[in-house]
Design a protein around this motif. Sequence first.
Motif, mmCIF file in Angstrom:
data_model
loop_
_atom_site.group_PDB
_atom_site.id
_atom_site.type_symbol
_atom_site.label_atom_id
_atom_site.label_comp_id
_atom_site.label_asym_id
_atom_site.label_seq_id
_atom_site.Cartn_x
_atom_site.Cartn_y
_atom_site.Cartn_z
ATOM 1 N N LEU A 1 5.148 12.963 -56.884
ATOM 2 C CA LEU A 1 6.556 12.365 -56.788
ATOM 3 C C LEU A 1 7.103 12.752 -55.579
ATOM 4 C CD1 LEU A 1 8.189 12.711 -60.406
ATOM 5 C CD2 LEU A 1 7.280 10.600 -59.173
ATOM 6 N N GLY A 2 6.045 13.006 -54.417
ATOM 7 C CA GLY A 2 6.396 13.522 -53.180
ATOM 8 C C GLY A 2 5.450 12.974 -52.461
ATOM 9 N N SER A 3 4.677 13.996 -51.639
ATOM 10 C CA SER A 3 3.672 13.835 -50.706
ATOM 11 C C SER A 3 2.582 12.762 -50.897
ATOM 12 C CB SER A 3 2.938 15.022 -50.027
ATOM 13 O OG SER A 3 2.254 15.828 -51.251
ATOM 14 N N LYS A 4 2.279 12.900 -52.198
ATOM 15 C CA LYS A 4 1.021 11.914 -52.849
ATOM 16 C C LYS A 4 1.707 10.715 -53.652
ATOM 17 C CE LYS A 4 -2.020 15.519 -53.551
ATOM 18 N NZ LYS A 4 -3.124 16.505 -54.524
ATOM 19 N N PHE A 5 2.856 10.225 -53.396
ATOM 20 C CA PHE A 5 3.516 9.149 -54.091
ATOM 21 C C PHE A 5 2.612 7.742 -53.535
ATOM 22 C CE2 PHE A 5 6.978 6.134 -54.614
ATOM 23 C CZ PHE A 5 7.298 6.093 -55.850
ATOM 24 N N ASP A 6 2.502 7.767 -52.436
ATOM 25 C CA ASP A 6 1.732 6.537 -51.803
ATOM 26 C C ASP A 6 0.365 6.613 -51.439
ATOM 27 O OD1 ASP A 6 2.106 7.985 -49.584
ATOM 28 O OD2 ASP A 6 2.677 6.055 -48.308
ATOM 29 N N ASP A 7 -0.379 7.605 -52.036
ATOM 30 C CA ASP A 7 -1.846 7.964 -51.903
ATOM 31 C C ASP A 7 -2.772 6.860 -52.037
ATOM 32 O OD1 ASP A 7 -1.463 10.379 -50.637
ATOM 33 O OD2 ASP A 7 -2.663 11.464 -52.296
ATOM 34 N N ALA A 8 -2.161 6.220 -53.145
ATOM 35 C CA ALA A 8 -3.263 4.912 -53.412
ATOM 36 C C ALA A 8 -2.902 3.613 -52.932
ATOM 37 C CB ALA A 8 -3.350 4.711 -55.033
ATOM 38 N N TYR A 9 -1.517 3.536 -52.487
ATOM 39 C CA TYR A 9 -1.044 2.154 -51.885
ATOM 40 C C TYR A 9 -0.225 2.501 -50.619
ATOM 41 C CZ TYR A 9 -2.819 0.765 -56.507
ATOM 42 O OH TYR A 9 -3.572 0.684 -57.438
ATOM 43 N N SER A 10 -0.699 2.441 -49.508
ATOM 44 C CA SER A 10 -0.144 2.765 -48.315
ATOM 45 C C SER A 10 1.124 1.875 -48.212
ATOM 46 C CB SER A 10 -0.950 2.499 -47.063
ATOM 47 O OG SER A 10 -0.492 2.744 -45.962
ATOM 48 N N GLY A 11 2.360 2.601 -47.588
ATOM 49 C CA GLY A 11 3.694 1.824 -47.570
ATOM 50 C C GLY A 11 4.619 1.936 -48.685
ATOM 51 N N ARG A 12 4.084 2.567 -49.618
ATOM 52 C CA ARG A 12 5.029 2.547 -50.923
ATOM 53 C C ARG A 12 5.948 3.874 -50.620
ATOM 54 N NH1 ARG A 12 3.868 5.085 -56.673
ATOM 55 N NH2 ARG A 12 5.293 4.269 -57.780
ATOM 56 N N THR A 13 7.247 3.873 -50.940
ATOM 57 C CA THR A 13 8.330 5.018 -50.708
ATOM 58 C C THR A 13 8.911 5.702 -51.696
ATOM 59 O OG1 THR A 13 9.934 3.474 -50.029
ATOM 60 C CG2 THR A 13 8.337 4.038 -48.345
ATOM 61 N N ILE A 14 9.224 6.871 -51.622
ATOM 62 C CA ILE A 14 10.021 7.575 -52.399
ATOM 63 C C ILE A 14 10.995 8.357 -51.556
ATOM 64 C CG2 ILE A 14 8.542 9.769 -52.477
ATOM 65 C CD1 ILE A 14 9.800 10.243 -55.326
ATOM 66 N N SER A 15 12.469 8.209 -51.947
ATOM 67 C CA SER A 15 13.454 8.807 -51.074
ATOM 68 C C SER A 15 14.240 9.578 -52.206
ATOM 69 C CB SER A 15 14.418 7.645 -50.538
ATOM 70 O OG SER A 15 13.515 6.539 -49.875
ATOM 71 N N LYS A 16 14.765 10.714 -51.759
ATOM 72 C CA LYS A 16 15.556 11.791 -52.754
ATOM 73 C C LYS A 16 16.599 12.116 -51.886
ATOM 74 C CE LYS A 16 10.920 13.577 -53.872
ATOM 75 N NZ LYS A 16 10.066 14.844 -53.915
ATOM 76 N N TYR A 17 17.910 11.859 -52.772
ATOM 77 C CA TYR A 17 19.210 12.540 -52.120
ATOM 78 C C TYR A 17 19.936 13.391 -53.226
ATOM 79 C CZ TYR A 17 18.168 8.362 -49.122
ATOM 80 O OH TYR A 17 17.667 7.506 -47.973
ATOM 81 N N GLY A 18 20.803 14.015 -52.659
ATOM 82 C CA GLY A 18 21.792 14.656 -53.623
ATOM 83 C C GLY A 18 23.170 14.309 -53.380
ATOM 84 N N THR A 19 23.853 14.158 -54.736
ATOM 85 C CA THR A 19 25.208 14.089 -54.442
ATOM 86 C C THR A 19 26.093 15.112 -55.440
ATOM 87 O OG1 THR A 19 25.076 12.298 -56.127
ATOM 88 C CG2 THR A 19 25.454 11.531 -53.924
ATOM 89 N N TYR A 20 25.290 15.844 -56.200
ATOM 90 C CA TYR A 20 25.885 16.807 -57.000
ATOM 91 C C TYR A 20 26.204 18.056 -56.285
ATOM 92 C CZ TYR A 20 25.986 20.389 -60.734
ATOM 93 O OH TYR A 20 26.573 21.369 -61.496
ATOM 94 N N VAL A 21 27.509 18.573 -56.690
ATOM 95 C CA VAL A 21 27.978 19.894 -56.084
ATOM 96 C C VAL A 21 27.728 20.925 -57.093
ATOM 97 C CG1 VAL A 21 29.862 20.976 -54.878
ATOM 98 C CG2 VAL A 21 29.328 18.771 -54.290
ATOM 99 N N ASP A 22 27.027 21.858 -57.205
ATOM 100 C CA ASP A 22 26.911 22.938 -57.853
ATOM 101 C C ASP A 22 27.804 24.265 -57.675
ATOM 102 O OD1 ASP A 22 25.720 24.490 -60.004
ATOM 103 O OD2 ASP A 22 23.829 24.982 -58.992
ATOM 104 N N SER A 23 28.783 23.863 -57.998
ATOM 105 C CA SER A 23 29.964 24.844 -57.987
ATOM 106 C C SER A 23 31.081 24.808 -59.157
ATOM 107 C CB SER A 23 30.608 24.739 -56.685
ATOM 108 O OG SER A 23 31.801 25.474 -56.655
ATOM 109 N N ILE A 24 31.515 25.728 -59.683
ATOM 110 C CA ILE A 24 32.700 25.688 -60.399
ATOM 111 C C ILE A 24 34.005 25.171 -59.707
ATOM 112 C CG2 ILE A 24 31.818 27.335 -61.921
ATOM 113 C CD1 ILE A 24 33.696 29.464 -60.892
ATOM 114 N N TRP A 25 34.075 25.412 -58.401
ATOM 115 C CA TRP A 25 35.293 25.035 -57.780
ATOM 116 C C TRP A 25 35.386 23.790 -57.341
ATOM 117 C CZ3 TRP A 25 37.878 29.293 -58.688
ATOM 118 C CH2 TRP A 25 37.135 30.509 -58.816
ATOM 119 N N PRO A 26 36.508 23.150 -57.892
ATOM 120 C CA PRO A 26 36.471 21.452 -57.699
ATOM 121 C C PRO A 26 36.762 21.126 -56.386
ATOM 122 C CG PRO A 26 38.695 22.463 -58.482
ATOM 123 C CD PRO A 26 37.547 23.354 -58.703
#
Length: 503
Positions: A235-260
């Motif tokens: 689910l990273g560098s080998k995600f498209d090993d077998a099929y060139s051009g296939r993509t995985i994108s990863k984003y984060g919107t979660y804030v890991d904090s007790i302070w709002p």
Amino acid sequence: MKKLSFISSVMVLAFLSSCTTDESPIQKEQIIEVVTHEEPLSAIEVSNQINTLFEQNGSFNWSQASDYLLWSAAINGDNILTIGYGNEGESFSTNRSNELIQIKDEIIKTVLTTSSDTSKKREDILLYDDPILNNIDVIITDFNSVVELRKNNQIRYIEPEGFTFSNENLERSSSGCSQSGETISSSDYGTLPSGAKVPWNFYDHNIDDAWAYSTGRGIGVGVIDTGVSSKQSYLGSKFDDAYSGRTISKYGTYVDSIWPWKTNTDGPDDKCGHGTSASATIAAPNNTASQFVGVAYECNLVSYRGTSDVVLNGYHERKGVSKALVELGDRNDVKIISMSIGYPWSIGSIKDAIRYAYSKNKLIFAAGGTSTDFTNWYGVIFPATMSETVAVTGVEEQTNYQECDVCHTGSDMDFTIIMERNNNHHQPVLGFNNGDSSYFGGSSVATAVTAGIAALVWSENPTWSRAQVLQRLKESSEFYPSKDGDFGYGNIDALKAVTGNGI
């Protein structure tokens, strides 16, 4: 001073207000003392009252709460109220009208004028102003603020976004966080010519036969969950090993904090394990390393770490999921959104965000609910209860329909996926760490499998609309054209869904 209940305070105030206007200074002081020392319920008391309303009505919504209960919850939740404004159904606006701006300003003015702290300014009480969704987060301290806000008929909802319900039985989930690998029984998988392993339940839904026609290529699937493990190369560098051009994108919107008020996210990487399993179920690649393959193993994947776990009971979790929905809604390369997460009752800000993503023609799948044996009597959870989402749950591998040991059912359900065997083994998936595999269960895995099947259908019919894809899923299900009161249209036949044969 002894704590006063809301009812007794009202009675005292009513009595004092009936006195003549020439009260003594002592009487005036008594009135001020009663109002000033009004105390909120404790977090446990708030949760107990919610539980009572829940049991009485079979559901809960903050609109059912008294002013006092709502205020108490806000005070116990970092003093935060999330307020959705505008006309009914006006969940978002990409170009905000003067009328909406005026409504928002009036809400802020109400909070300021009802505050006992006259030194407060707009920037002191406005915690968050969403640029797309018609909602704001405000900081309140005074009970009268809630009373006056609820008189405003241009407010769609008022909810204590920071409050955490404390009934552990209702919120505990059996398909939550785990990063451990497991030994998978050889009877729980088959093998492709490539060497990749096929989960046992894929055969029950003819997913392996559907691959002869479609593997999901060219379709973008968004997953909002706990992120994707940085330790799993398939689910990273080998995600498209077998099929060139296939993509995985990863984003984060979660804030890991007790302070709002914190805004810095902690990135896209999974620290729980649940999001990795959900993403692997949908999109793990066909491989030569004897690893488990996903349903749509040639689709493109867009992962969002929007939450820390499966239960959306924290301020930053709700904000993270809302932001992820908006961002995925704006992506032209994403057609499908999968959400194996949820909460027992509706969350206004997430509801607004789902309606925004839906307006962008996204096909949104949501988990129907997974909890302990003690609490799976509860019906379909939010956001699977929304008409804009497709609700999915898990069932056992047997002739008669039976929900999995920890799965919810109900009239809002749309589809089911077989994911539990008689030996209690669930679906095996690619693991959190390289070389690992694990079992993944509940409505979580069922939702991800269904999203993957939808990707197969859409890839085979790339010009189709969302409605056409959803209709094909219905037509390929066991109960169609009927709909069962607990299991919706039932189990989906992926081969029929992709080819249309036998419908």
